[in-house]
Write a protein that holds these residues in place. Sequence first.
Motif, PDB file in Angstrom:
ATOM      1  N   GLY A  85      11.454  37.808  -5.810  1.00 50.76           N
ATOM      2  CA  GLY A  85      10.864  38.295  -4.946  1.00 50.76           C
ATOM      3  C   GLY A  85      11.756  38.153  -3.486  1.00 50.76           C
ATOM      4  O   GLY A  85      11.665  38.762  -2.252  1.00 50.76           O
ATOM      5  N   VAL A 173       3.666  33.601 -12.508  1.00 47.58           N
ATOM      6  CA  VAL A 173       4.106  34.018 -11.255  1.00 47.58           C
ATOM      7  C   VAL A 173       4.406  32.535 -10.468  1.00 47.58           C
ATOM      8  O   VAL A 173       3.714  31.625 -10.844  1.00 47.58           O
ATOM      9  N   VAL A 181       9.426  33.798  -4.166  1.00 47.37           N
ATOM     10  CA  VAL A 181       8.147  34.132  -5.093  1.00 47.37           C
ATOM     11  C   VAL A 181       9.149  35.007  -6.226  1.00 47.37           C
ATOM     12  O   VAL A 181       9.907  35.600  -5.992  1.00 47.37           O
ATOM     13  N   TYR A 183       7.854  36.846 -10.589  1.00 45.69           N
ATOM     14  CA  TYR A 183       7.062  36.946 -11.687  1.00 45.69           C
ATOM     15  C   TYR A 183       7.769  37.253 -12.921  1.00 45.69           C
ATOM     16  O   TYR A 183       8.833  37.895 -12.911  1.00 45.69           O
ATOM     17  N   THR A 210       6.792  41.835  -7.322  1.00 48.94           N
ATOM     18  CA  THR A 210       7.036  40.471  -6.332  1.00 48.94           C
ATOM     19  C   THR A 210       8.117  40.915  -5.144  1.00 48.94           C
ATOM     20  O   THR A 210       8.901  41.643  -5.298  1.00 48.94           O
ATOM     21  N   ASN A 212       9.143  38.497  -1.611  1.00 47.11           N
ATOM     22  CA  ASN A 212       8.875  37.249  -0.671  1.00 47.11           C
ATOM     23  C   ASN A 212       7.793  37.468   0.446  1.00 47.11           C
ATOM     24  O   ASN A 212       6.832  36.827   0.924  1.00 47.11           O
ATOM     25  N   ALA A 216       3.552  37.375  -5.402  1.00 49.99           N
ATOM     26  CA  ALA A 216       3.987  38.065  -6.653  1.00 49.99           C
ATOM     27  C   ALA A 216       2.811  38.127  -7.398  1.00 49.99           C
ATOM     28  O   ALA A 216       1.778  37.476  -7.424  1.00 49.99           O
ATOM     29  N   ASN A 270       1.218  33.654  -3.228  1.00 52.04           N
ATOM     30  CA  ASN A 270       2.028  33.998  -2.120  1.00 52.04           C
ATOM     31  C   ASN A 270       2.794  32.886  -1.712  1.00 52.04           C
ATOM     32  O   ASN A 270       2.715  31.797  -2.243  1.00 52.04           O
TER      33      ASN A 270
END
Length: 309
Positions: A85, A173, A181, A183, A210, A212, A216, A270
């Motif tokens: 992410g 995640v 973040v 996944y 995902t 940030n 995610a 999150n």
Amino acid sequence: MNPIVVVVHGGGASSISKDRKERVRQGILRAASVGYNILKQGGSAVDTVEGAVAVLEDDLDFNAGCGSVLNENGEVEMDASVMNGKDLSAGAVSAVRCIANPIKLARLVMDKTPHCFLTDQGAAKFAAANGVPTIPGQQLVTERSKRRLEKDKLEKDAQKADCEKNLGTVGAVAVDCQGNVAYATSTGGIVNKMLGRVGDTPCIGSGGYTDNDIGAVSMTGHGESILKVNLARLALFHVEQGKSLEEAADASLCHMKSKVKGVGGIIMVNKAGEWAVKWTSTSMPWAAAKDGKLHSGIDFGDTSITDLS
Ligand SMILES: NC(=O)C[C@H](N)C(=O)O
């Protein structure tokens, strides 16, 4: 320091037999604990989701890696994807054979190629060039997966909703101490699938997504349905529009059910450390580790909370 969280799932499913349930529960708890330890040691969200998913790929009770469901020819063909992410870098593989951990190969695609997605022979060539050991395909086949294929071939006319009979896709995640973040999702797909069938799992935006700035998400369920509604990106779109993670998970699963009659499951996190777990299949093994506590469940309303050692 940002709150650290990891959430894992073991696939949307129909009801799970009592003796399998305990093994599935242990597997899912082990994966969450491994992920949480990576985070506690300062590991990244990407390392965490890869590590947690690899644990589940190595576990025979899940439909990923060893224990994957079989295609129409009785072979294992696997799909996996991972995404970061922080910069939206992503790696995916599909229809891969004869390797233990497709998620590690997806990570290599992300880290070492200019591409996002390699398939079949190209993925195999890349794996060999990067020293990923091959194993005999039969080593990924379990007695249970053989029985499931035989049963499906016999039941072909009385089909259940696909995801109801395809337990075990795995996903994770996570959010790390820096607020990044990620996944990861990995699967053998659906039992008795056509040769070369690719589901949602390796498709960025369907099997997971995902960013940030949003969160995610990792998916499980009927791959064709998930692909048609781009379920992972849809869930995060709802978050962008102001919904809570739980509301977003519900809204996107509900959309898939009403539009294409698909059922499935979703895990979300999150960067604030909030998390959500939702499913429309009969059950979905899941676990979430946060603040030294391990939350887990399989059926609706059976959440338990224990201390993480
Ligand atoms: N059980 C699953 O989640 C299956 C996976 N989504 C697939 O269709 O390939």
